[in-house]
Design an enzyme around this catalytic site. Structure first.
Site, short mmCIF file in Angstrom:
data_model
loop_
_atom_site.label_atom_id
_atom_site.label_comp_id
_atom_site.label_asym_id
_atom_site.label_seq_id
_atom_site.Cartn_x
_atom_site.Cartn_y
_atom_site.Cartn_z
N LEU A 110 0.88 -1.16 0.00
CA LEU A 110 0.00 0.00 0.00
C LEU A 110 0.91 1.21 0.00
CD1 LEU A 110 -2.72 -0.95 2.67
CD2 LEU A 110 -2.95 -0.96 0.19
N ASP A 111 0.62 2.21 -0.82
CA ASP A 111 1.50 3.36 -0.86
C ASP A 111 1.43 4.13 0.46
OD1 ASP A 111 -0.54 5.43 -0.98
OD2 ASP A 111 -0.82 4.91 -3.08
N MET A 112 2.33 5.07 0.62
CA MET A 112 2.51 5.75 1.90
C MET A 112 1.21 6.35 2.44
SD MET A 112 5.38 8.60 2.82
CE MET A 112 5.65 9.19 4.49
#
Length: 273
Positions: A110-112
């Site tokens: 999952l991106d930041m």
């Protein structure tokens, strides 16, 4: 396992993935970086067959006994990275894991700035199974967007689309509610390509200002608190991923073991009658 596999062993990347070192791709990268040794010699290629973990070291450390396959649900906080080490020193999802979890890898990323359900496992082969596009495991999200939502355009996403040369398969997107200039959508995808939801929403002229993954296959975020981690009960794990456990865990790293449902704790589900 075929007689040929029994005689010759299996590729070292698969064995180390089963041992939780990382995904097969991670292990192959480690080998090219010179981090994996076998019987005192640095490996130059992943095209090596092994019959056990004996004599293998990664970053100078021997690989210990392989544990039973386990899977954890984590409520990933917004602002954390899905990586073991960040050169800039930013927070990662692994920084505050309880010690009892041990060495685990993330199932996908999952991106930041995306939050919600992140699956963690000690079995790289299970991670690979859940990530493979061919298995089309459904991921569900709640998405808050800024802008005017065109429900006709959302409906057309079911046919898939191509953005800047990247094709995205069928996407199920529905308007949930409107709040002023923002709106909440529910989005379901099966490919999980890099930043897929954000890119598709941007293509529709919408700005994503909150993105929450609520489901990954049969597993849900549920009521997990922000940052919390919960072990998936063994009964649930082996029932909902029965296809994987038929052959996915067979490895020279961990001989196949038969399950004994009678030993499953009562709290892990109601026994079938």
């Amino acid at each position: 396992m075929s007689n040929d596999q029994e005689q010759k062993g299996e590729r070292i990347a698969k064995a180390l993935a089963r041992a939780g070192v990382g995904s097969r791709r991670d292990v192959e990268r480690m080998i090219t970086e010179g981090r994996v040794w076998l019987d005192g010699k640095k490996l130059e290629t992943p095209a090596v067959l092994v019959e056990s973990l004996q004599g293998i070291t990664v970053d100078g450390e021997a690989i210990g006994d392989v544990a039973e396959t386990k899977l954890w649900r984590m409520h990933k906080r917004r602002g954390t990275l899905t990586t073991h080490k960040d050169p800039e020193g930013r927070r990662t999802v692994f920084d505050q894991l309880p010690n009892h979890v041990g060495r685990v890898i993330a199932v996908g990323r999952l991106d930041m700035n995306t939050e919600g359900l992140l699956l963690l496992t000690n079995d790289g082969e299970l991670a690979r199974y859940l990530e493979l596009p061919a298995n089309a495991v459904l991921r569900r999200y709640r998405v808050r967007v800024h802008g005017r939502v065109d429900e006709t355009a959302l409906k057309k996403l079911e046919d898939g689309l191509t953005i800047d040369g990247t094709h995205y398969g069928s996407i199920d997107a529905k308007l949930e509610k409107v709040q002023g200039t923002n709106a909440w959508l529910t989005v379901a995808i099966r490919e999980g390509k890099n930043r897929e939801v954000r890119r598709v929403m941007e293509h529709l002229g919408l700005v994503v200002n909150r993105l929450i993954r609520t489901h990954y296959g049969p597993f849900s975020l549920g009521t997990l608190n922000d940052g919390a981690v919960a072990l998936v009960p063994e009964k649930q794990l082996y029932e909902v991923l029965a296809d994987f456990f038929k052959d996915g865990t067979r490895s020279v790293a961990a001989p196949e073991k038969k399950r004994d449902p009678s030993k499953w704790a009562k709290g892990q589900g109601t026994p079938r009658r």
